[in-house]
Design a protein around this motif. Sequence first.
Motif, PDB file in Angstrom:
ATOM      1  N   GLY A  35       0.793  -1.054  -0.062  1.00 40.31           N
ATOM      2  CA  GLY A  35       0.025   0.084   0.091  1.00 40.31           C
ATOM      3  C   GLY A  35       0.794   1.360  -0.109  1.00 40.31           C
ATOM      4  O   GLY A  35       2.126   1.232  -0.239  1.00 40.31           O
ATOM      5  N   PRO A  36       0.259   2.309   0.201  1.00 41.68           N
ATOM      6  CA  PRO A  36      -1.303   2.535   0.589  1.00 41.68           C
ATOM      7  C   PRO A  36      -1.950   2.776  -0.659  1.00 41.68           C
ATOM      8  O   PRO A  36      -1.603   3.244  -1.540  1.00 41.68           O
ATOM      9  CB  PRO A  36      -1.249   3.809   1.651  1.00 41.68           C
ATOM     10  N   ILE A  37      -3.323   2.135  -0.553  1.00 39.47           N
ATOM     11  CA  ILE A  37      -4.179   2.143  -1.313  1.00 39.47           C
ATOM     12  C   ILE A  37      -5.763   2.689  -0.880  1.00 39.47           C
ATOM     13  O   ILE A  37      -5.982   2.407   0.223  1.00 39.47           O
ATOM     14  CB  ILE A  37      -4.458   1.231  -2.316  1.00 39.47           C
ATOM     15  N   PRO A  38      -6.627   3.494  -1.606  1.00 39.79           N
ATOM     16  CA  PRO A  38      -7.754   3.789  -0.830  1.00 39.79           C
ATOM     17  C   PRO A  38      -8.934   2.660  -0.947  1.00 39.79           C
ATOM     18  O   PRO A  38      -9.659   2.662  -0.025  1.00 39.79           O
ATOM     19  CB  PRO A  38      -8.304   4.881  -2.164  1.00 39.79           C
ATOM     20  N   GLU A  39      -8.680   1.693  -1.578  1.00 38.47           N
ATOM     21  CA  GLU A  39      -9.475   0.469  -1.705  1.00 38.47           C
ATOM     22  C   GLU A  39      -9.120  -0.320  -0.502  1.00 38.47           C
ATOM     23  O   GLU A  39     -10.310  -0.906   0.026  1.00 38.47           O
ATOM     24  CB  GLU A  39      -9.512  -0.498  -2.892  1.00 38.47           C
ATOM     25  N   LEU A  40      -8.396  -0.368   0.440  1.00 44.49           N
ATOM     26  CA  LEU A  40      -8.088  -1.116   1.485  1.00 44.49           C
ATOM     27  C   LEU A  40      -7.274  -0.616   2.727  1.00 44.49           C
ATOM     28  O   LEU A  40      -7.742  -1.004   3.903  1.00 44.49           O
ATOM     29  CB  LEU A  40      -7.230  -2.626   1.009  1.00 44.49           C
ATOM     30  N   THR A  41      -6.330   0.386   2.463  1.00 48.83           N
ATOM     31  CA  THR A  41      -5.761   0.932   3.539  1.00 48.83           C
ATOM     32  C   THR A  41      -6.791   1.506   4.612  1.00 48.83           C
ATOM     33  O   THR A  41      -6.532   1.149   5.913  1.00 48.83           O
ATOM     34  CB  THR A  41      -4.801   2.120   3.097  1.00 48.83           C
ATOM     35  N   PRO A  42      -7.719   2.185   4.325  1.00 49.69           N
ATOM     36  CA  PRO A  42      -8.722   2.859   5.162  1.00 49.69           C
ATOM     37  C   PRO A  42      -9.261   1.575   6.372  1.00 49.69           C
ATOM     38  O   PRO A  42      -9.321   1.965   7.463  1.00 49.69           O
ATOM     39  CB  PRO A  42      -9.632   3.520   4.681  1.00 49.69           C
ATOM     40  N   PHE A  43      -9.387   0.515   5.577  1.00 50.15           N
ATOM     41  CA  PHE A  43     -10.319  -0.696   6.570  1.00 50.15           C
ATOM     42  C   PHE A  43      -9.110  -1.307   7.408  1.00 50.15           C
ATOM     43  O   PHE A  43      -9.472  -1.553   8.342  1.00 50.15           O
ATOM     44  CB  PHE A  43     -10.668  -1.694   5.462  1.00 50.15           C
ATOM     45  N   ASP A 145      -3.357 -14.168   1.484  1.00 49.67           N
ATOM     46  CA  ASP A 145      -4.230 -13.269   1.029  1.00 49.67           C
ATOM     47  C   ASP A 145      -4.256 -12.830  -0.242  1.00 49.67           C
ATOM     48  O   ASP A 145      -5.354 -12.537  -0.762  1.00 49.67           O
ATOM     49  CB  ASP A 145      -4.141 -12.088   2.102  1.00 49.67           C
ATOM     50  N   PHE A 146      -3.067 -12.894  -1.000  1.00 53.77           N
ATOM     51  CA  PHE A 146      -3.018 -12.361  -2.373  1.00 53.77           C
ATOM     52  C   PHE A 146      -3.343 -13.625  -3.272  1.00 53.77           C
ATOM     53  O   PHE A 146      -3.573 -13.350  -4.585  1.00 53.77           O
ATOM     54  CB  PHE A 146      -1.297 -12.285  -2.798  1.00 53.77           C
ATOM     55  N   ASP A 147      -3.870 -14.891  -2.798  1.00 50.09           N
ATOM     56  CA  ASP A 147      -3.854 -16.066  -3.653  1.00 50.09           C
ATOM     57  C   ASP A 147      -5.395 -15.999  -4.047  1.00 50.09           C
ATOM     58  O   ASP A 147      -6.288 -16.308  -3.202  1.00 50.09           O
ATOM     59  CB  ASP A 147      -3.402 -17.078  -2.873  1.00 50.09           C
ATOM     60  N   VAL A 170       2.604 -11.687   7.198  1.00 52.59           N
ATOM     61  CA  VAL A 170       2.405 -10.797   6.487  1.00 52.59           C
ATOM     62  C   VAL A 170       0.781 -10.932   5.579  1.00 52.59           C
ATOM     63  O   VAL A 170       0.392 -11.926   5.276  1.00 52.59           O
ATOM     64  CB  VAL A 170       3.341 -11.281   5.103  1.00 52.59           C
ATOM     65  N   PHE A 171       0.212  -9.517   5.909  1.00 53.53           N
ATOM     66  CA  PHE A 171      -1.020  -9.364   5.092  1.00 53.53           C
ATOM     67  C   PHE A 171      -0.640  -8.648   3.819  1.00 53.53           C
ATOM     68  O   PHE A 171       0.334  -8.075   3.717  1.00 53.53           O
ATOM     69  CB  PHE A 171      -1.836  -8.938   5.985  1.00 53.53           C
ATOM     70  N   HIS A 172      -1.415  -8.497   2.902  1.00 56.07           N
ATOM     71  CA  HIS A 172      -1.312  -7.509   1.892  1.00 56.07           C
ATOM     72  C   HIS A 172      -2.290  -6.343   1.528  1.00 56.07           C
ATOM     73  O   HIS A 172      -3.538  -6.552   1.994  1.00 56.07           O
ATOM     74  CB  HIS A 172      -1.154  -8.289   0.496  1.00 56.07           C
ATOM     75  N   ASP A 173      -1.753  -5.212   1.342  1.00 58.46           N
ATOM     76  CA  ASP A 173      -2.629  -4.032   1.291  1.00 58.46           C
ATOM     77  C   ASP A 173      -2.791  -3.767  -0.162  1.00 58.46           C
ATOM     78  O   ASP A 173      -2.122  -2.533  -0.720  1.00 58.46           O
ATOM     79  CB  ASP A 173      -1.813  -2.806   2.200  1.00 58.46           C
ATOM     80  N   ASN A 174      -3.487  -4.604  -0.822  1.00 59.88           N
ATOM     81  CA  ASN A 174      -3.395  -4.414  -2.397  1.00 59.88           C
ATOM     82  C   ASN A 174      -4.964  -5.099  -2.684  1.00 59.88           C
ATOM     83  O   ASN A 174      -5.495  -5.572  -1.841  1.00 59.88           O
ATOM     84  CB  ASN A 174      -2.248  -5.075  -3.282  1.00 59.88           C
ATOM     85  N   ILE A 175      -5.210  -4.814  -3.796  1.00 59.78           N
ATOM     86  CA  ILE A 175      -6.752  -4.997  -4.437  1.00 59.78           C
ATOM     87  C   ILE A 175      -7.167  -6.174  -4.384  1.00 59.78           C
ATOM     88  O   ILE A 175      -8.077  -7.027  -3.760  1.00 59.78           O
ATOM     89  CB  ILE A 175      -7.067  -4.386  -5.795  1.00 59.78           C
ATOM     90  N   LYS A 176      -6.118  -7.266  -5.063  1.00 65.81           N
ATOM     91  CA  LYS A 176      -6.433  -8.676  -4.928  1.00 65.81           C
ATOM     92  C   LYS A 176      -6.514  -9.324  -3.667  1.00 65.81           C
ATOM     93  O   LYS A 176      -7.366 -10.466  -3.675  1.00 65.81           O
ATOM     94  CB  LYS A 176      -5.594  -9.336  -5.946  1.00 65.81           C
ATOM     95  N   VAL A 181      -8.424 -10.419   3.347  1.00 69.01           N
ATOM     96  CA  VAL A 181      -8.080  -9.179   4.214  1.00 69.01           C
ATOM     97  C   VAL A 181      -9.365  -8.757   5.050  1.00 69.01           C
ATOM     98  O   VAL A 181      -9.267  -9.099   6.483  1.00 69.01           O
ATOM     99  CB  VAL A 181      -7.309  -8.154   3.718  1.00 69.01           C
ATOM    100  N   GLU A 182     -10.363  -8.277   4.474  1.00 64.74           N
ATOM    101  CA  GLU A 182     -11.700  -7.911   5.128  1.00 64.74           C
ATOM    102  C   GLU A 182     -12.084  -8.874   6.120  1.00 64.74           C
ATOM    103  O   GLU A 182     -12.648  -8.892   7.065  1.00 64.74           O
ATOM    104  CB  GLU A 182     -12.526  -7.439   4.207  1.00 64.74           C
TER     105      GLU A 182
END
Length: 202
Positions: A35-43, A145-147, A170-176, A181-182
């Motif tokens: 990240g950071p990305i608006p789609e996931l970082t705030p969550f 989580d990327f899988d 490790v978690f990922h802060d990306n769209i996929k 993650v949620e």
Amino acid sequence: MYLVKAPFFLKLLYPKSIWNKSRKENKIYLTFDDGPIPELTPFVLDTLKQYNIKATFFCVGENIKKNPHLFERILSEGHQVGNHTYNHLKGWKTDDAKYLENIQQCQELTKSKLFRPPYGRAKKSQLKELYSAYEIIMWDVLTGDFDLSLSPDQCLKNAIRNTENGSIIVFHDNIKAIPRVEYALPKTIAYLLEKNYRFEVL
């Protein structure tokens, strides 16, 4: 192909890198890559705030540039940041000079002593240069989580079944990674808190 639990032989390949912290204390270390990305970082930040815990974010420079307000929020809420290159480069497919320059470009934004190579891989020649300036942070629990083929529940199981004292998760802060993650992040935190683990930054 990836291994949820970092194997011993992999740690031998990169002996100067940090794969976990002390196994004697019930401390664990949540980390988020990309990240950071608006789609996931705030969550992610909202979840961490809900449980009053801190984490380490290995940020990609171009995402910091695109989302400076989110990067500032990470810092203002007391989290730690690390360098994850400017363009999420694959070290083993990149010329050493270009790779090191890309890291420096990100460093101008993160100003961090921590570096995690994207995909957890870099050439030994690259790492040799980096060890003098950074702590190279790997991990011992990869949630997967990327899988895209992994169910959110299996992602959760990967996290809680493999964590032990000193684990770097490790978690990922990306769209996929969003659906996993949620689902898995709040449940992972709640479970590990019940087990009396303490969350700390690196």
